[in-house]
Design a protein around this motif. Sequence first.
Motif, PDB file in Angstrom:
ATOM      1  N   ASN A  82      -3.266  11.261   1.209  1.00 24.01           N
ATOM      2  CA  ASN A  82      -3.150   9.834   0.933  1.00 24.01           C
ATOM      3  C   ASN A  82      -4.478   9.129   1.157  1.00 24.01           C
ATOM      4  OD1 ASN A  82      -1.700   7.316   0.424  1.00 24.01           O
ATOM      5  ND2 ASN A  82      -2.010   6.954   2.594  1.00 24.01           N
ATOM      6  N   ILE A 113      -5.731   6.992  -6.706  1.00 23.03           N
ATOM      7  CA  ILE A 113      -4.392   6.591  -7.126  1.00 23.03           C
ATOM      8  C   ILE A 113      -4.231   6.895  -8.604  1.00 23.03           C
ATOM      9  CG2 ILE A 113      -2.832   4.627  -7.405  1.00 23.03           C
ATOM     10  CD1 ILE A 113      -4.316   3.409  -4.948  1.00 23.03           C
ATOM     11  N   LYS A 168      -1.513   6.193 -11.311  1.00 21.45           N
ATOM     12  CA  LYS A 168      -0.262   5.539 -11.701  1.00 21.45           C
ATOM     13  C   LYS A 168       0.238   6.090 -13.029  1.00 21.45           C
ATOM     14  CE  LYS A 168      -0.810   1.161  -9.336  1.00 21.45           C
ATOM     15  NZ  LYS A 168      -0.706  -0.286  -9.450  1.00 21.45           N
ATOM     16  N   THR A 180       3.837   3.833 -10.833  1.00 24.85           N
ATOM     17  CA  THR A 180       3.131   3.998  -9.570  1.00 24.85           C
ATOM     18  C   THR A 180       2.627   5.425  -9.452  1.00 24.85           C
ATOM     19  OG1 THR A 180       3.270   3.548  -7.188  1.00 24.85           O
ATOM     20  CG2 THR A 180       5.165   4.633  -8.199  1.00 24.85           C
ATOM     21  N   ASP A 181       2.042   5.734  -8.334  1.00 28.34           N
ATOM     22  CA  ASP A 181       1.574   7.087  -8.039  1.00 28.34           C
ATOM     23  C   ASP A 181       2.777   7.922  -7.589  1.00 28.34           C
ATOM     24  OD1 ASP A 181       0.578   9.346  -6.482  1.00 28.34           O
ATOM     25  OD2 ASP A 181      -1.393   8.401  -6.653  1.00 28.34           O
ATOM     26  N   ARG A 199       2.602   9.796  -4.145  1.00 29.43           N
ATOM     27  CA  ARG A 199       2.712   8.896  -2.991  1.00 29.43           C
ATOM     28  C   ARG A 199       4.150   8.366  -2.851  1.00 29.43           C
ATOM     29  NH1 ARG A 199      -2.845   8.275  -4.271  1.00 29.43           N
ATOM     30  NH2 ARG A 199      -4.096   8.405  -2.377  1.00 29.43           N
ATOM     31  N   THR A 203       0.694   4.886   3.153  1.00 26.16           N
ATOM     32  CA  THR A 203       0.865   5.263   1.751  1.00 26.16           C
ATOM     33  C   THR A 203       1.228   4.044   0.913  1.00 26.16           C
ATOM     34  OG1 THR A 203       1.552   7.486   2.418  1.00 26.16           O
ATOM     35  CG2 THR A 203       2.112   6.799   0.184  1.00 26.16           C
ATOM     36  N   LYS A 216      -1.712   1.863   0.180  1.00 27.26           N
ATOM     37  CA  LYS A 216      -2.572   2.387  -0.890  1.00 27.26           C
ATOM     38  C   LYS A 216      -2.084   1.966  -2.276  1.00 27.26           C
ATOM     39  CE  LYS A 216      -5.844   5.321   0.497  1.00 27.26           C
ATOM     40  NZ  LYS A 216      -7.217   5.293   0.106  1.00 27.26           N
ATOM     41  N   ILE A 217      -0.761   1.855  -2.457  1.00 31.55           N
ATOM     42  CA  ILE A 217      -0.228   1.502  -3.777  1.00 31.55           C
ATOM     43  C   ILE A 217       0.257   0.049  -3.822  1.00 31.55           C
ATOM     44  CG2 ILE A 217       0.318   3.866  -4.473  1.00 31.55           C
ATOM     45  CD1 ILE A 217       3.232   3.377  -3.626  1.00 31.55           C
ATOM     46  N   ASN A 218      -0.248  -0.767  -2.901  1.00 26.46           N
ATOM     47  CA  ASN A 218       0.061  -2.196  -2.820  1.00 26.46           C
ATOM     48  C   ASN A 218       1.547  -2.473  -2.603  1.00 26.46           C
ATOM     49  OD1 ASN A 218      -2.650  -2.988  -3.225  1.00 26.46           O
ATOM     50  ND2 ASN A 218      -2.396  -2.579  -5.406  1.00 26.46           N
ATOM     51  N   ILE A 272       7.619  -2.077  -4.291  1.00 30.00           N
ATOM     52  CA  ILE A 272       6.487  -1.487  -5.002  1.00 30.00           C
ATOM     53  C   ILE A 272       6.272  -2.238  -6.309  1.00 30.00           C
ATOM     54  CG2 ILE A 272       5.589   0.606  -6.095  1.00 30.00           C
ATOM     55  CD1 ILE A 272       7.396   2.230  -4.247  1.00 30.00           C
TER      56      ILE A 272
END
Length: 189
Positions: free
Chosen positions: A34, A39, A41, A80-81, A84, A163, A166-168, A187
């Motif tokens: 992570n 990232i 997506k 998204t990722d 993650r 985690t 990292k993906i907001n 998310i």
Amino acid sequence: KLDHTGIDHYLDMMKTKIHDLEDFIKEIISYSRNARMEIRKHPVNLKQTIDEVTEALTFSVGNPDIRIENTVPPDLIVHTDGMRLKIVLSNLIDNSLKYRDEKKEQPFIRIEAAERDDVKVIMVMDNGVGIDQLYLDKIFQMFFRASEQSKGSGLGLYIVKETLNKINGSIQVESSLGAGTTFMVKIPG
């Protein structure tokens, strides 16, 4: 070596410690991935991802006596990722499995999701042992364990929080000791 009485007990203890170390190593690897991976997506089918995670976890736990309900709509897509997202879901569902209340007649884990203003909201709910209110503001800290009876390393929820950062994404928790816990993950995408 010489005394063979109680050997099964010692073998069980060794097996338990090996599994604990394996889990700890997996958590360190998740944290490392992570922290350093970019990232990526892409569209992720949420229901399918949850099914994959729950199947892998229940297989590794040995088919626990708990009902798992995935009520996520089959067409709900999260941009998204995916790796993650699996880390987040794996840790949350694994916690629900670890801290299930075996004294309850019908232990369950329920996963729900919906879209609200281009944000996916994922709820992981259980009727497990719950978390004492004193500790709710600390559970996302590295190495925090609510008690000596805690089964984990104290990294799982820390990794979830990092985690999601990292993906907001974000996470909230509601819990009552003896009643269960609900994690709400948001998310974007």
